[in-house]
Design a protein around this motif. Structure first.
Motif, mmCIF file in Angstrom:
data_model
loop_
_atom_site.group_PDB
_atom_site.id
_atom_site.type_symbol
_atom_site.label_atom_id
_atom_site.label_comp_id
_atom_site.label_asym_id
_atom_site.label_seq_id
_atom_site.Cartn_x
_atom_site.Cartn_y
_atom_site.Cartn_z
ATOM 1 N N HIS A 8 0.836 -1.191 0.000
ATOM 2 C CA HIS A 8 0.000 0.000 0.000
ATOM 3 C C HIS A 8 0.874 1.245 0.000
ATOM 4 C CE1 HIS A 8 -2.908 2.867 1.803
ATOM 5 N NE2 HIS A 8 -3.640 2.309 0.876
ATOM 6 N N PRO A 9 0.593 2.214 -0.867
ATOM 7 C CA PRO A 9 1.448 3.398 -0.957
ATOM 8 C C PRO A 9 1.539 4.153 0.360
ATOM 9 C CG PRO A 9 -0.594 3.684 -2.202
ATOM 10 C CD PRO A 9 -0.500 2.251 -1.836
ATOM 11 N N GLY A 10 0.464 4.150 1.113
ATOM 12 C CA GLY A 10 0.496 4.916 2.354
ATOM 13 C C GLY A 10 1.002 4.099 3.519
ATOM 14 N N GLY A 11 1.311 2.826 3.287
ATOM 15 C CA GLY A 11 1.724 1.978 4.400
ATOM 16 C C GLY A 11 0.603 1.855 5.404
ATOM 17 N N LEU A 306 -8.228 6.667 7.447
ATOM 18 C CA LEU A 306 -7.956 7.900 8.185
ATOM 19 C C LEU A 306 -6.496 8.292 7.961
ATOM 20 C CD1 LEU A 306 -9.720 6.844 11.490
ATOM 21 C CD2 LEU A 306 -10.545 8.569 9.889
ATOM 22 N N VAL A 307 -6.274 9.542 7.564
ATOM 23 C CA VAL A 307 -4.901 10.011 7.358
ATOM 24 C C VAL A 307 -4.421 10.694 8.634
ATOM 25 C CG1 VAL A 307 -3.394 11.489 6.004
ATOM 26 C CG2 VAL A 307 -5.293 10.300 4.900
ATOM 27 N N VAL A 308 -3.293 10.200 9.165
ATOM 28 C CA VAL A 308 -2.703 10.785 10.378
ATOM 29 C C VAL A 308 -1.222 11.033 10.128
ATOM 30 C CG1 VAL A 308 -4.315 9.690 11.974
ATOM 31 C CG2 VAL A 308 -2.257 8.475 11.279
ATOM 32 N N LYS A 309 -0.567 11.726 11.050
ATOM 33 C CA LYS A 309 0.874 11.921 10.881
ATOM 34 C C LYS A 309 1.614 10.652 11.304
ATOM 35 C CE LYS A 309 2.545 14.019 15.210
ATOM 36 N NZ LYS A 309 1.691 13.559 16.250
ATOM 37 N N ASP A 310 2.813 10.464 10.773
ATOM 38 C CA ASP A 310 3.598 9.274 11.092
ATOM 39 C C ASP A 310 3.895 9.263 12.590
ATOM 40 O OD1 ASP A 310 4.839 6.965 10.639
ATOM 41 O OD2 ASP A 310 6.568 7.777 9.559
ATOM 42 N N GLN A 311 3.560 8.149 13.259
ATOM 43 C CA GLN A 311 3.734 8.105 14.707
ATOM 44 C C GLN A 311 3.794 6.664 15.197
ATOM 45 O OE1 GLN A 311 -0.096 9.498 16.580
ATOM 46 N NE2 GLN A 311 -0.621 9.708 14.426
ATOM 47 N N GLU A 343 -0.514 9.140 4.262
ATOM 48 C CA GLU A 343 -0.875 10.007 3.143
ATOM 49 C C GLU A 343 -2.046 9.390 2.397
ATOM 50 O OE1 GLU A 343 1.916 9.086 -0.501
ATOM 51 O OE2 GLU A 343 3.121 9.519 1.283
ATOM 52 N N LEU A 344 -2.748 10.217 1.620
ATOM 53 C CA LEU A 344 -3.918 9.748 0.886
ATOM 54 C C LEU A 344 -3.547 8.576 -0.007
ATOM 55 C CD1 LEU A 344 -5.768 12.916 -0.403
ATOM 56 C CD2 LEU A 344 -6.570 11.258 1.241
ATOM 57 N N CYS A 345 -4.409 7.526 -0.033
ATOM 58 C CA CYS A 345 -4.104 6.394 -0.898
ATOM 59 C C CYS A 345 -4.739 6.564 -2.264
ATOM 60 C CB CYS A 345 -4.556 5.089 -0.265
ATOM 61 S SG CYS A 345 -6.324 4.962 -0.069
#
Ligand SMILES: [Zn+2]
Ligand SMILES: [Zn+2]
Ligand SMILES: [Zn+2]
Ligand SMILES: [Zn+2]
Length: 537
Positions: A8-11, A306-311, A343-345
């Motif tokens: 998946h591009p957004g992981g 849901l798009v969130v910041k890397d954490q 990030e958006l997929c």
């Protein structure tokens, strides 16, 4: 189909574990999470897990809650009443009794089927049926609808036979058999009325029993009337009304069942409001690809990205917990699957692109390109899909009012003078003799009901389609008789033969009624359908 496996591009990260996606060109994506088992352990639909936080506020009402004896009494009553009524109806030559019995028997099968379905539904999920067997109740409801529609066809057929060759109905037997229904249904209603104040489901059952009670009362009144007066046509008329009432119930059950089978968004869930609530949570940049669907008549499943910041994953778990709690208490969603991304997929639309209409997708593309150019990628300003109720212009309301008044006005004189109208129908020389009385009896009432439906905007695509069909049939009959030179009155608005014979003006007048009718059919059938599913702002 050639599917390419890729990461998946957004992981994408589900609550516990990383999800892999199967991509199919750019037609969106299917979501398969690795850790469904762990998910089910922590999901709030797991009652034990959830009640640690809060307790005592989840009201599930099922067959389970009504006590065994009460269920048995209801079942017994609903079996005895129809058996007595069918026997009495056969002896009394009463179709109304038979149709009342059919309804009471359908209540018996409904309770029985829902109980069986409940027993089947209690079987838990398996590897083959990961959603369990809860939709068995939907299957049961549809099966009951099929049985009932069959019974209604039988009743309507019997009623038509009675119209053609009326039979003497024994009012005395009808009165006594209807009494059985009154006592039985009244007792059932009385059993339920104590709990009806506290529980919505029981209130529904109580109101149903009250309706059955009143139906039996009406049948008894018809028995009293037929005891004193030989108005035996009353009996088939009443049975037709009861059959229509049963069919209306069938239609409601059919509609709600198919909605569940179609995975439609539950009617009490506003997907836009859910979206709003999700993006308003701190730490969520965007929510997209929302799905909400019912597994059975209780419980709502939900999935979204849901798009969130890397954490850290542990942070995500905290966030996820509060999201689950919020959407459970605010929207009643008890089985959410959340996919977290950094990030958006895809294009980030509210509706999943896999199922979006092809023509609309281009517009989404354009809109999205604009927002990306503006540098809004990943923020809340994604093009949103709008789901809204049907909206009509004032022309639509004027059209249905005009047509409704015409239909009601046309029906009144014919209802008052059925014999004169039968003569008018006879003059057309189109129908076989045996159908003339039946047509003269039913047609005016059909016009009246249609007129009322038009004015009150009820059962809409159906009402407009039946209206236009009737108008076309009338015009065809007039045209046919004009062309073969019959000199008769049209009988459209008046049964008085002195009214004057029909001519080309009659045809033009009826044709002008087609204008609002065509407009109504077009508006109610085709307009706004696309908007209902997918619309960009
Ligand atoms: Zn709770
Ligand atoms: Zn009933
Ligand atoms: Zn996504
Ligand atoms: Zn999807």
């Amino acid at each position: 189909m050639d599917r390419k496996r890729s990461s998946h591009p957004g992981g994408g990260v589900t609550e516990k574990g990383i999800s892999t996606m199967i991509h199919e060109e750019d037609k969106g994506c299917e979501h398969i999470s690795v850790s469904e088992k762990e998910f089910f352990k922590t999901a709030p639909h797991n009652e034990a897990g959830h009640s640690e936080q809060c307790s005592g506020h989840h009201h599930h009402v099922d067959v389970e809650e009504t006590s065994g004896t009460r269920l048995l009494i209801t079942l017994g009553l609903n079996l005895i009443i129809p058996v007595i009524q069918v026997i009495a109806g056969t002896f009394a030559h009463s179709m109304a009794l038979v149709s009342d019995a059919t309804h009471n028997f359908s209540d018996f099968t409904a309770v029985l089927l829902s109980y069986i379905a409940y027993r089947i539904g209690r079987k838990g999920a398996s590897l083959q049926n990961t959603f369990g067997y809860r939709r068995a109740e939907i299957m049961a409801a549809l099966l009951n609808v099929i049985i009932l529609v069959g019974a209604c066809i039988f009743i309507l057929y019997g009623a038509i036979q009675r119209f053609l060759s009326p039979e003497v109905v024994s009012g005395k037997i009808v009165i006594w058999a209807a009494m059985v229904g009154i006592v039985g249904n009244g007792f059932s209603a009385w059993l339920l009325h104590r709990d009806a104040k506290h529980n919505l489901n029981i209130k529904g059952a109580f109101l149903h029993m009250l309706g059955d009670f009143l139906t039996s009362v009406v049948v008894m009144i018809s028995g009293i009337v037929m005891f004193y007066r030989p108005w035996y046509w009353l009996d088939p008329v009443l049975s037709v009304f009861i059959a229509v009432f049963i069919l209306k119930n069938c239609w409601d059950i059919f509609k709600s069942s198919t909605k569940i089978l179609m995975n439609a968004t539950p009617s009490d869930i506003d997907l836009e409001a859910v979206h709003e609530a999700l993006v308003s949570i701190d730490g969520i940049k965007s929510a997209h690809y929302l799905h909400a669907w019912p597994v059975s008549s209780s419980g709502i499943s939900f999935s979204c990205h849901l798009v969130v910041k890397d954490q850290m994953l542990t942070e995500i778990e905290k966030l996820s917990k509060s999201i689950r709690h919020m959407i459970f208490h605010k929207f009643g969603i008890d089985h959410p699957v959340l996919q977290f991304e950094t990030e958006l997929c895809g294009r980030g639309t509210l509706l999943c692109e896999t199922f979006a209409a092809k023509t609309k997708r281009k517009k989404v593309d354009q809109q999205n390109r604009i927002s990306i150019n503006k540098g809004n990628n990943g923020s809340n300003d994604q093009p949103k899909a709008k789901i809204g109720p049907k909206t009509y212009g004032y022309l639509y309301h004027i059209a249905r009012m005009v047509l409704g008044v015409i239909f009601i006005y046309a029906s009144l004189d014919k209802i008052i003078h059925p014999q004169a109208f039968a003569q008018a129908v006879f003059n057309y020389q189109l129908l076989p003799d045996s159908f003339i009385n039946l047509t003269a009896l039913i047609l005016p009432w059909l016009e009246l009901i249609l007129g009322c439906c038009l004015i009150f905007n009820r059962w809409m695509p159906g009402t407009s389609v039946i209206s236009i069909t009737l108008l076309i049939v009338f015009m065809a009959a007039i045209l046919f008789n004009l062309s073969r030179g019959l000199d008769i009155s049209c009988g459209c608005f008046s049964t008085n033969p002195e009214e004057g014979s029909m001519n080309r003006l009659t045809l033009i007048r009826d044709a002008s009624f087609l204008i609002p009718a065509i407009y109504l059919v077009f508006m109610s059938l085709f307009k706004n359908n696309g908007k209902n599913q997918f619309e960009e702002i």
